[in-house]
Design a protein around this motif. Structure first.
Motif: not given
Length: 992
Positions: A246-251, A261-270, A480-490
């Motif tokens: 669970d520590m790892r962001p979804s990947y 169906s499909g994915a609308s315009w986006h830039v991949d997280p992080a 809130s849009g980040n794929c992980t928390g600040k403590r997980e980042m550290r």
């Protein structure tokens, strides 16, 4: 009777049918209807013929249904039927919805275009000009040299996968028909469908933006799918691999969807990169380079928390309505992906995908040495750089364009969060193709910036110029849009730093971008020089992930707001620089911790043997451009502190003026404030309290959890019960009622424009008054807070939470009068740690035979030649608890608070461990309430008290509960949750 060839023209029924609403465009009416409940839409359909047409449109009912649905969804043949099924209507009403009426005299271009999109067939809709480079299998060297910075289609990478033959709808239906997969849709709730139900839906649906299987947990629910493919050699380097579970962001995702169906315009997280391999069907891709916002897309940059949200049409709508407006030079890079092909999307690239037929694919996002710095940059606090990475220079205000942004070194400026009062910036591209950047100033005037100023470069040195000056990773609001928390980042950076020494030059660059590591190292070196600590080694120069701990279970989320900081592990000691929450929060955190250690020594509590020794403490600050350090033991008010504008400095006469009671008042006062206000309100952002403690030997329980024997874990439960007993037996410092600030005694009359409810605490003993008032404040906007947390907290329970939580929290105390007529509380008022989690408990190896010697807390490591608690292979035979650490979250209040993190995080809800813990605790958590006339009821249940504290907790404790007890997601009442999680408390006999 009139002749048929002389029939009168059909009269437009819209003006009469809509009345005053006729002036509103159809698209606005449809948008308004989406905010109603299904029952209200059903009633509105009876108002007029035109409203009947609006209220029976399938896209409307799809939106209504997805707002209501959660968990397992079963499609009933139409979205109206599905939505009504969720409402559980009478049978005759459910049947009546199939008898649709038809009217002439009404034509809506908006509804027609949407209807057309819902029934469009895409069999011949492809693009084969191969603008995206296509290559056969390439070597890693070729890929790095020719392909790493632009999208590319690779063939041959999946030729040996079993999935090339087995991932068909029919075969997956046979293997996984009853398996539930997560659905991607524009819904705030988690929705899943059994695969057989999803296939049935695909075969009958006519949706513009159909439901789409986009499951990041398919490896848990359908493990066989993981065996059907392997990560290509080109993408084996993934720096997120150092994080487990669970520590790892979804990947990674399995992706299954029908035509349209499909994915609308986006830039991949992080700003991660991604590869996507298609196994079945055809996908159409469109891509733009970083910083180039596609036509029709709006980028919202939230300047309060740095979050970047994208408002975009569906992929089908974009191709049908916006793509034809593009000049040839403005068109994206395109391709049609065929089965067996793998497309690589580099960091920061915009992309949009449209399934031309039923498709099955697998995709993974990754971080490697090429995009590592971009990922770290995206995790950095602030907003300018995040907007620039996605929208280029259009995300900036005009005056920033001249200098290209600023990047001043740390320590030169006040560390306040800039421009909190500015409006949200909206970067968009109009239909006509004119690129604009709209920002409303204080007068409501929009500024337009022309696209000609596009000196944009997706280069890390260029983008780093737009980082906020003096960014403080520990205090700035986290997106809130980040794929992980600040403590997980550290935690991630620290694990890379320790585990990959060969990459430290790159990791250091990333750490300086993400958390301003150079600044914190500068402070650490000043502290080490002052206290003559040994020279720092390379491994010690990066702060650890969380609190005072080198590792932490990130999936639980029971951390406290007050204060943590930059923590460094050295050979024999730990240095913690208090940062989080700002200076005022930090000074109360250190002041309380020092008061606590002084009390332990004064009363000679046995608990002092199981907490780290304090080696030094003090205040580091900047004065006249240079650093100064003043030692401080928590007593008295240093001049540097006295110069700060602290609200509660009316306690100077106290021995510990920033001790526990002052901290409690600060916590109460700050209950109204955001994190940014807490960190900037005092104006003392260049002052850092710090503490140095002896480093514990051994390992944290978080690192040993899966390796310990059942007996070791039971001994751990006993140890925690005994030490928590020692903690709760400590005498509380005397409460000086006169030290209560005027702000505490008088409730603020207004809150956000509304009259504040008055809390009657006239019968409450003074030491409990802050506790009650703080609970009352936490109840404000409780429903909104739980709704914002969302999944996995059930919406049905959120709607009932105000009924469950008491209106008067004084009832939790069950106040009575003693023989002298004084008001007494049926709860002990105790010191509480409030954060005893699996990363705050240290364990040391010991000989296996010592486990049977009684109290595990009293058995030290066996020193006997080469044994010393290890077998001949160097593995520990047994482990015993040695220390509890991190007392910066100390508080005073109800001891039940300490039970929450222990049961939910350390025991993971194990009732046998909880029972063992209580048997060792042996202190009353509450006196027998019925003796004092409470009349029993829910207030006499310890479980009710614990559940209330979970609901009112500063952090998402409920998310932990509903993740641990998944069956409770269908609970009908809070009482059901209460008894499942905390029922064992009601059997506890440790009463006075």
């Amino acid at each position: 009777m009139q002749n048929s060839d002389q029939a009168l023209p059909v009269k437009d029924r819209r003006p009469h049918a809509l009345g005053d609403l006729k002036i509103i465009p159809d698209e606005i009416i449809c948008s308004m209807l989406e905010h109603l409940t299904p029952r209200d839409v059903g009633r509105l359909a009876c108002v007029s013929s035109v409203m009947y047409i609006f209220c029976n449109e399938e896209p409307l009912w799809m939106s209504l249904c997805l707002k209501k649905a959660s968990g397992l969804l079963q499609y009933k043949g139409s979205w109206k039927k599905t939505a009504l099924h969720l409402e559980d209507p009478p049978i005759e009403y459910d049947e009546s919805c199939t008898r649709l009426l038809h009217f002439d005299g009404f034509y809506s271009p908006f509804l027609y275009r949407r209807y057309y999109r819902c029934h469009t067939v895409l069999d011949g809709f492809s693009f084969d000009s191969q603008l995206v480079k296509r290559k056969k299998i390439v070597t890693r060297e070729e890929f790095d040299r020719e392909c790493a910075e632009e999208p590319i289609l690779l063939s041959g990478l999946a030729d040996t996968w079993p999935a090339r033959n087995t991932w068909t709808i029919d075969q997956l239906l046979t293997r996984y028909g009853d398996t539930a997969f997560r659905i991607s849709q524009r819904s705030v709730r988690s929705i899943s469908m059994k695969f057989k139900d999803y296939v049935a839906y695909m075969n009958v649906q006519h949706d513009e933006d159909p439901l789409y299987i986009f499951d990041y947990k398919f490896g848990e629910n359908a493990q066989g799918l993981l065996e059907d493919y392997r990560v290509p050699d080109l993408f084996q380097e993934d720096l997120f691999n150092v994080l487990d579970g669970d520590m790892r962001p979804s990947y990674r995702w399995v992706i299954i969807g029908p035509q349209r169906s499909g994915a609308s315009w986006h830039v991949d997280p992080a700003l991660t990169s991604a590869w996507n391999t298609l196994l079945c069907g055809r996908k159409r891709w469109a891509l733009y380079p970083p910083g180039r916002v596609p036509l029709g897309v709006t980028v919202h940059v939230n300047e309060d928390d740095g979050d970047v949200n994208i408002e975009t049409p569906s992929s089908l709508e974009w191709w049908l309505d916006f793509y034809p407006l593009l000049a040839d030079d403005d068109k994206p890079i395109e391709c049609t992906q065929l089965p067996g092909e793998t497309i690589v999307v580099p960091s920061g690239w915009w992309h949009c995908i449209l399934n031309l037929e039923t498709t099955i694919a697998v995709t993974q996002n990754f971080v490697d040495s090429k995009n590592f710095e971009f990922v770290c940059l995206d995790f950095a606090p602030g907003y300018r750089h995040k907007g620039v990475c996605r929208a280029g220079l259009l995300a900036l205000e005009e005056e920033s364009l001249e200098g290209g942004g600023k990047n001043t070194s740390a320590g030169d400026h006040d560390m306040s969060y800039p421009d909190l009062t500015r409006k949200e910036k909206r970067v968009r591209v109009n239909r006509c193709g004119e690129i604009q950047n709209h920002e409303e100033d204080t007068n409501g005037v929009s500024k337009n910036y022309n696209s000609s100023k596009q000196d944009f470069s997706y280069d890390i040195n260029f983008l780093a110029k737009f980082l906020d000056e003096d960014r403080d990773h520990y205090n700035f609001p986290w997106s809130s849009g980040n794929c992980t928390g600040k403590r997980e980042m550290r935690e991630w950076l620290y694990k890379l730093w320790v585990g990959k020494p060969e990459m430290r030059e790159l990791i250091w660059k990333g750490a300086c971008l993400a958390l301003n590591a150079g600044k914190w190292l500068e402070l650490l070196e000043e502290i080490c020089n002052f206290h003559k600590l040994p020279t720092l080694t390379a491994e010690e120069k990066l702060p650890v992930g969380n609190g005072s701990n080198p590792s932490v279970n990130m999936g639980v989320g029971l951390g406290n707001l007050f204060p943590r900081g930059a923590v460094y592990l050295m050979a024999d000691c730990v240095v913690k620089i208090f940062v989080e929450g700002g200076f005022e929060s930090s000074i109360y955190g250190l002041g309380t911790e020092l008061e606590f250690y002084s009390l332990l020594a004064k009363v000679n509590s046995p608990l002092k043997n199981y907490i780290p020794d304090v080696l030094a403490s003090g205040i580091l600050y900047v004065e006249n451009g240079s650093y100064t350090i003043v030692p401080w033991d928590g007593k008295g008010v240093l001049d540097v502190i006295g110069k700060c504008n602290l609200t509660l400095l009316n306690c100077k006469q106290e021995e510990f003026p920033f001790g526990i009671w002052s901290k409690k008042q600060f916590e109460y006062r700050s209950a109204w404030m955001s994190v940014s206000k807490l960190s900037t309100s005092d104006g003392c952002n260049r002052i850092w309290p710090y503490i140095i403690t002896k480093r514990c030997k051994g390992k944290m329980f978080a690192q040993l959890r899966d390796a310990l024997s059942g007996e070791d874990v039971l001994n751990l439960a006993s140890f925690l019960g005994e030490q928590l007993r020692n903690l709760h037996l400590l005498p509380c410092p005397p409460f000086n009622e006169s030290s209560l600030s005027d702000k505490l005694k008088t409730e603020p009359p207004f809150n956000n424009g509304f009259v504040e409810d008055v809390v009657d605490t006239s019968s409450v003993p003074a030491e409990w008054e802050i506790f009650i008032r703080t609970l009352a404040r936490k109840k404000k906007n409780l429903v909104n807070r739980l709704t914002a947390w969302g999944h996995p907290i059930p919406k049905a329970l959120i709607d009932k939470v105000d009924e469950y939580i008491p209106d008067d929290f004084v009832k939790l105390l069950d106040i009575y009068q003693d023989e002298n007529g004084l008001n007494k509380v049926c709860k002990p008022c105790s010191w509480i740690h409030s954060d005893i989690m699996d990363d705050n408990v240290y364990m040391e190896p010991c000989c296996a035979s010592s486990r049977s010697n009684g109290n595990a807390a009293d058995t030290g490591p066996m020193v006997n030649g080469s044994i010393n608690g290890y077998d001949e292979f160097g593995e520990a035979k047994s482990w015993h608890c040695s220390h509890i650490i991190d007392f910066s979250n100390l508080s005073i209040g109800d001891p039940i608070y300490d039970v929450i993190p222990i049961h939910l995080d350390i025991f993971r809800g194990d009732s046998s461990l909880f029972k063992q813990f209580l048997e060792s605790y042996k202190l009353p958590l509450v006196r027998r309430m019925q003796q004092h006339g409470s009349g029993g009821g829910k207030f006499s249940r310890l479980s009710y008290h614990a559940m209330c504290y979970c609901i009112l907790h500063d952090d998402n404790v409920l998310g932990t509960i509903f993740s641990t007890w998944k069956e409770l997601r269908t609970a009908k009442s809070w009482e059901e949750v209460e008894m499942t999680v905390w029922g064992e408390l009601n059997n506890y006999k440790g009463y006075a």
